[in-house]
Design a protein around this motif. Structure first.
Motif, PDB file in Angstrom:
ATOM      1  N   GLY A 306      65.327  91.096  36.466  1.00 28.56           N
ATOM      2  CA  GLY A 306      65.859  92.188  37.271  1.00 28.56           C
ATOM      3  C   GLY A 306      64.770  93.045  37.876  1.00 28.56           C
ATOM      4  N   GLN A 307      65.174  93.893  38.800  1.00 30.38           N
ATOM      5  CA  GLN A 307      64.272  94.840  39.433  1.00 30.38           C
ATOM      6  C   GLN A 307      64.101  96.074  38.542  1.00 30.38           C
ATOM      7  OE1 GLN A 307      62.800  94.230  42.366  1.00 30.38           O
ATOM      8  NE2 GLN A 307      63.885  92.325  42.780  1.00 30.38           N
ATOM      9  N   GLN A 308      62.942  96.726  38.663  1.00 28.45           N
ATOM     10  CA  GLN A 308      62.718  97.950  37.884  1.00 28.45           C
ATOM     11  C   GLN A 308      63.770  99.008  38.197  1.00 28.45           C
ATOM     12  OE1 GLN A 308      60.807  98.651  35.408  1.00 28.45           O
ATOM     13  NE2 GLN A 308      59.530  96.793  35.400  1.00 28.45           N
ATOM     14  N   ALA A 309      64.260  99.028  39.433  1.00 25.03           N
ATOM     15  CA  ALA A 309      65.280 100.008  39.797  1.00 25.03           C
ATOM     16  C   ALA A 309      66.557  99.815  38.996  1.00 25.03           C
ATOM     17  CB  ALA A 309      65.577  99.921  41.297  1.00 25.03           C
ATOM     18  N   ALA A 310      66.853  98.568  38.615  1.00 21.45           N
ATOM     19  CA  ALA A 310      68.044  98.308  37.798  1.00 21.45           C
ATOM     20  C   ALA A 310      67.893  98.941  36.422  1.00 21.45           C
ATOM     21  CB  ALA A 310      68.271  96.800  37.678  1.00 21.45           C
ATOM     22  N   ARG A 311      66.684  98.916  35.885  1.00 28.29           N
ATOM     23  CA  ARG A 311      66.437  99.583  34.599  1.00 28.29           C
ATOM     24  C   ARG A 311      66.536 101.098  34.763  1.00 28.29           C
ATOM     25  NH1 ARG A 311      61.007  99.041  30.773  1.00 28.29           N
ATOM     26  NH2 ARG A 311      61.717 100.490  29.172  1.00 28.29           N
ATOM     27  N   ALA A 312      65.954 101.605  35.840  1.00 26.78           N
ATOM     28  CA  ALA A 312      65.997 103.053  36.078  1.00 26.78           C
ATOM     29  C   ALA A 312      67.431 103.546  36.215  1.00 26.78           C
ATOM     30  CB  ALA A 312      65.190 103.390  37.329  1.00 26.78           C
ATOM     31  N   ARG A 313      68.292 102.715  36.793  1.00 26.25           N
ATOM     32  CA  ARG A 313      69.695 103.085  36.966  1.00 26.25           C
ATOM     33  C   ARG A 313      70.509 102.891  35.701  1.00 26.25           C
ATOM     34  NH1 ARG A 313      72.624 102.082  41.497  1.00 26.25           N
ATOM     35  NH2 ARG A 313      74.355 102.480  40.055  1.00 26.25           N
ATOM     36  N   GLY A 314      69.932 102.266  34.675  1.00 22.11           N
ATOM     37  CA  GLY A 314      70.652 102.035  33.433  1.00 22.11           C
ATOM     38  C   GLY A 314      71.545 100.816  33.446  1.00 22.11           C
ATOM     39  N   ILE A 315      71.384  99.953  34.452  1.00 17.28           N
ATOM     40  CA  ILE A 315      72.191  98.729  34.516  1.00 17.28           C
ATOM     41  C   ILE A 315      71.757  97.778  33.416  1.00 17.28           C
ATOM     42  CG2 ILE A 315      72.806  96.746  35.972  1.00 17.28           C
ATOM     43  CD1 ILE A 315      72.210  98.649  38.382  1.00 17.28           C
ATOM     44  N   VAL A 316      70.451  97.686  33.191  1.00 16.88           N
ATOM     45  CA  VAL A 316      69.899  96.968  32.034  1.00 16.88           C
ATOM     46  C   VAL A 316      68.889  97.885  31.356  1.00 16.88           C
ATOM     47  CG1 VAL A 316      70.224  94.631  32.941  1.00 16.88           C
ATOM     48  CG2 VAL A 316      68.142  95.881  33.509  1.00 16.88           C
ATOM     49  N   ALA A 317      68.637  97.626  30.079  1.00 14.99           N
ATOM     50  CA  ALA A 317      67.738  98.500  29.319  1.00 14.99           C
ATOM     51  C   ALA A 317      66.311  97.976  29.279  1.00 14.99           C
ATOM     52  CB  ALA A 317      68.262  98.660  27.885  1.00 14.99           C
ATOM     53  N   SER A 318      66.119  96.680  29.570  1.00 10.11           N
ATOM     54  CA  SER A 318      64.795  96.078  29.464  1.00 10.11           C
ATOM     55  C   SER A 318      64.528  95.180  30.658  1.00 10.11           C
ATOM     56  CB  SER A 318      64.677  95.244  28.170  1.00 10.11           C
ATOM     57  OG  SER A 318      64.907  96.040  27.027  1.00 10.11           O
ATOM     58  N   ILE A 319      63.273  95.144  31.084  1.00  8.67           N
ATOM     59  CA  ILE A 319      62.830  94.283  32.187  1.00  8.67           C
ATOM     60  C   ILE A 319      61.499  93.662  31.773  1.00  8.67           C
ATOM     61  CG2 ILE A 319      61.910  94.277  34.536  1.00  8.67           C
ATOM     62  CD1 ILE A 319      64.882  94.436  34.533  1.00  8.67           C
ATOM     63  N   SER A 320      61.329  92.373  32.077  1.00  8.95           N
ATOM     64  CA  SER A 320      60.069  91.695  31.796  1.00  8.95           C
ATOM     65  C   SER A 320      59.758  90.768  32.955  1.00  8.95           C
ATOM     66  CB  SER A 320      60.165  90.872  30.504  1.00  8.95           C
ATOM     67  OG  SER A 320      59.103  89.948  30.416  1.00  8.95           O
ATOM     68  N   PRO A 321      58.478  90.660  33.358  1.00  9.72           N
ATOM     69  CA  PRO A 321      58.143  89.740  34.463  1.00  9.72           C
ATOM     70  C   PRO A 321      58.426  88.287  34.127  1.00  9.72           C
ATOM     71  CG  PRO A 321      56.163  90.625  33.421  1.00  9.72           C
ATOM     72  CD  PRO A 321      57.315  91.399  32.887  1.00  9.72           C
ATOM     73  N   HIS A 322      58.430  87.936  32.836  1.00  3.71           N
ATOM     74  CA  HIS A 322      58.710  86.559  32.437  1.00  3.71           C
ATOM     75  C   HIS A 322      60.211  86.310  32.284  1.00  3.71           C
ATOM     76  CE1 HIS A 322      54.519  85.559  31.810  1.00  3.71           C
ATOM     77  NE2 HIS A 322      54.373  86.642  31.080  1.00  3.71           N
ATOM     78  N   GLY A 323      61.010  87.369  32.220  1.00  4.50           N
ATOM     79  CA  GLY A 323      62.423  87.235  31.914  1.00  4.50           C
ATOM     80  C   GLY A 323      62.666  87.451  30.436  1.00  4.50           C
ATOM     81  N   ILE A 324      63.891  87.858  30.078  1.00  2.13           N
ATOM     82  CA  ILE A 324      64.225  88.182  28.692  1.00  2.13           C
ATOM     83  C   ILE A 324      65.251  87.174  28.178  1.00  2.13           C
ATOM     84  CG2 ILE A 324      65.200  89.917  27.157  1.00  2.13           C
ATOM     85  CD1 ILE A 324      64.277  92.021  29.183  1.00  2.13           C
ATOM     86  N   PRO A 325      64.979  86.510  27.046  1.00  4.33           N
ATOM     87  CA  PRO A 325      65.952  85.560  26.500  1.00  4.33           C
ATOM     88  C   PRO A 325      67.319  86.212  26.306  1.00  4.33           C
ATOM     89  CG  PRO A 325      63.856  85.369  25.353  1.00  4.33           C
ATOM     90  CD  PRO A 325      63.756  86.581  26.234  1.00  4.33           C
ATOM     91  N   THR A 326      68.344  85.534  26.800  1.00  8.07           N
ATOM     92  CA  THR A 326      69.686  86.101  26.849  1.00  8.07           C
ATOM     93  C   THR A 326      70.697  85.052  26.387  1.00  8.07           C
ATOM     94  OG1 THR A 326      69.054  87.551  28.681  1.00  8.07           O
ATOM     95  CG2 THR A 326      71.406  87.163  28.365  1.00  8.07           C
ATOM     96  N   LEU A 327      71.403  85.357  25.325  1.00  4.67           N
ATOM     97  CA  LEU A 327      72.423  84.440  24.813  1.00  4.67           C
ATOM     98  C   LEU A 327      73.702  84.625  25.624  1.00  4.67           C
ATOM     99  CD1 LEU A 327      73.378  82.357  22.723  1.00  4.67           C
ATOM    100  CD2 LEU A 327      73.942  84.273  21.199  1.00  4.67           C
TER     101      LEU A 327
END
Length: 413
Positions: A306-327
């Motif tokens: 995701g974009q950093q703006a999505a984290r700033a908006r609270g849509i997601v809580a974490s962002i990583s350039p590699h991506g975050i493992p998601t079940l």
């Protein structure tokens, strides 16, 4: 004797270059990326700034900065001069010695110069790239830097370069999702293949040793590389769950089951549910081995991006350039996250879930974090590569990733 402005500028530039190169080498040694005498000597000798003359010299000698040299119409990076840390890490993984024959797949010039320094006058370096613009640029640099002995060829790296085979070492500097048969065929038995191998979405540069028709890993490191082009191109696919411009959120799919995008998009906008593991990481401790365990243990684990703006908006809580493992399970999903603890240098691992079954999915992800902590935290996974068609009963027990040419396995002690 003329000591005019031009000579003074040249002298200052040379002094600045030497200082930046010395700083780069000291930092690479501190990071553990440079370890052996011959690799340190190569990094001290090669004038890497000549490969990207329009780039600021401080950027060129920054240990973590790759210099992008070509992108496509969509902005996808097609070619780069890799960051010094990544180059040092791969060359150390390759364990190259004087007199060896080395093939580099994915050319930029700088890496080939380092290889030529190490193998010396009795060795051979061949560097190959599918893009003639890249090989022409590499040719200019290698000539300027004094490495005319390097063989530069414009070919699809999927096929290797058979006319100079067999090689003691093959070093791949583009992201690959598979190991083409030509690479194995052109590598001496007992030789080493170092390749940024993408496994279930995440790329690690893996040092493999050839044992007959299979490859056995001898260490790996998390990394990022531009994707392979040509016959072997196999890119990650991104499906968007939130499409507002500038704050997009999506899942990176790499052989994962097709998701219910509509249901997961709706889930993303439901209130988050959290589950905490009681397992903590030190502030400087990498989560890459945990993530490889999660990829081994769980079936449907794409990466949340995701974009950093999505984290700033609270849509997601974490962002990583590699991506975050998601079940992902049907209409619900949960992704790995952390929170501070009472110890300022430790962070507790957990999961944030969304959707009708958010708590169950988050709890399942957290349970595997606990399994990793109890059973595998002190271990390192082993990656093996077998030819496609190898029967299941021949493979080691563990996660199997099937690719067109190979069957890749991940096992743990």
């Amino acid at each position: 004797m003329d000591n005019g402005p031009d000579m003074m500028t040249e002298a200052n530039s040379s002094a600045n270059e030497d200082q930046l190169r010395d700083q780069m080498i000291r930092r690479l040694i501190e990071l553990g990326a440079l370890r052996s005498r011959q690799v340190v000597a190569a990094f001290r000798k090669v004038p890497r700034h000549l490969a990207t003359p329009d780039e600021d010299m401080a950027t060129v000698y920054s240990v973590e900065r790759a210099v992008i040299t070509k992108t496509d119409a969509d902005g996808v990076q097609l070619s780069s001069v890799s960051a010094p840390r990544i180059q040092a890490m791969q060359i150390e993984q390759a364990d190259i010695h004087p007199g060896m024959q080395v093939l580099e797949i994915g050319s930029g010039g700088v890496n080939a110069a380092y290889l030529a320094e190490i193998v010396g006058k009795d060795g051979l370096v061949v560097t190959a790239d599918i893009d003639s613009e890249v090989t022409e640029r590499a040719s200019v640099f290698l000539s300027q830097a004094g490495y005319d002995q390097v063989h530069i060829v414009t070919v699809d790296g999927e096929n290797g370069v058979p006319e100079h085979a067999p090689y003691d070492r093959i070093l791949v500097t583009v992201q690959a999702a598979d190991i083409p048969p030509a690479w194995l065929d052109q590598l001496k038995d007992g030789g080493r293949l170092v390749v940024p191998l993408r496994v279930r979405g995440m790329t690690r540069t893996v040092a493999f040793v050839r044992h007959g028709d299979r490859l056995l890993s001898d260490g790996f490191e998390l990394c990022g590389f531009v994707p392979m082009q040509g016959i072997g191109e196999n890119r990650v696919r991104l499906v968007l769950l939130h499409e507002v411009s500038g704050e997009e959120v999506g899942l990176r799919l790499d052989g994962h089951p097709e998701p219910d995008v509509e249901a997961l998009s709706a889930a993303l906008h439901t209130p988050p549910v959290k589950s905490w593991s009681g397992v903590a990481l030190a502030g400087d401790e990498s989560n890459e081995h945990l993530d490889l365990w999660l990829t081994t243990a769980l079936d449907n684990l794409p990466l949340l991006a995701g974009q950093q703006a999505a984290r700033a908006r609270g849509i997601v809580a974490s962002i990583s350039p590699h991506g975050i493992p998601t079940l992902v399970e049907a209409d619900s999903f949960a992704y790995r996250t952390v929170r501070p603890t009472d110890d300022p240098d430790r962070f507790e691992l957990g999961a944030i879930g969304h959707g009708p079954h958010a708590q169950e999915v988050a709890d399942r992800l957290v349970e595997q974090i606990r399994v990793w902590d109890r059973v595998h935290r002190s271990h390192r996974a082993h990656i093996e590569v077998y030819p496609a068609g190898t029967p299941d009963d021949v493979l080691p027990a563990g996660r199997v990733i099937d690719r067109p040419h190979t069957r890749i396995t991940i096992t743990w002690p």
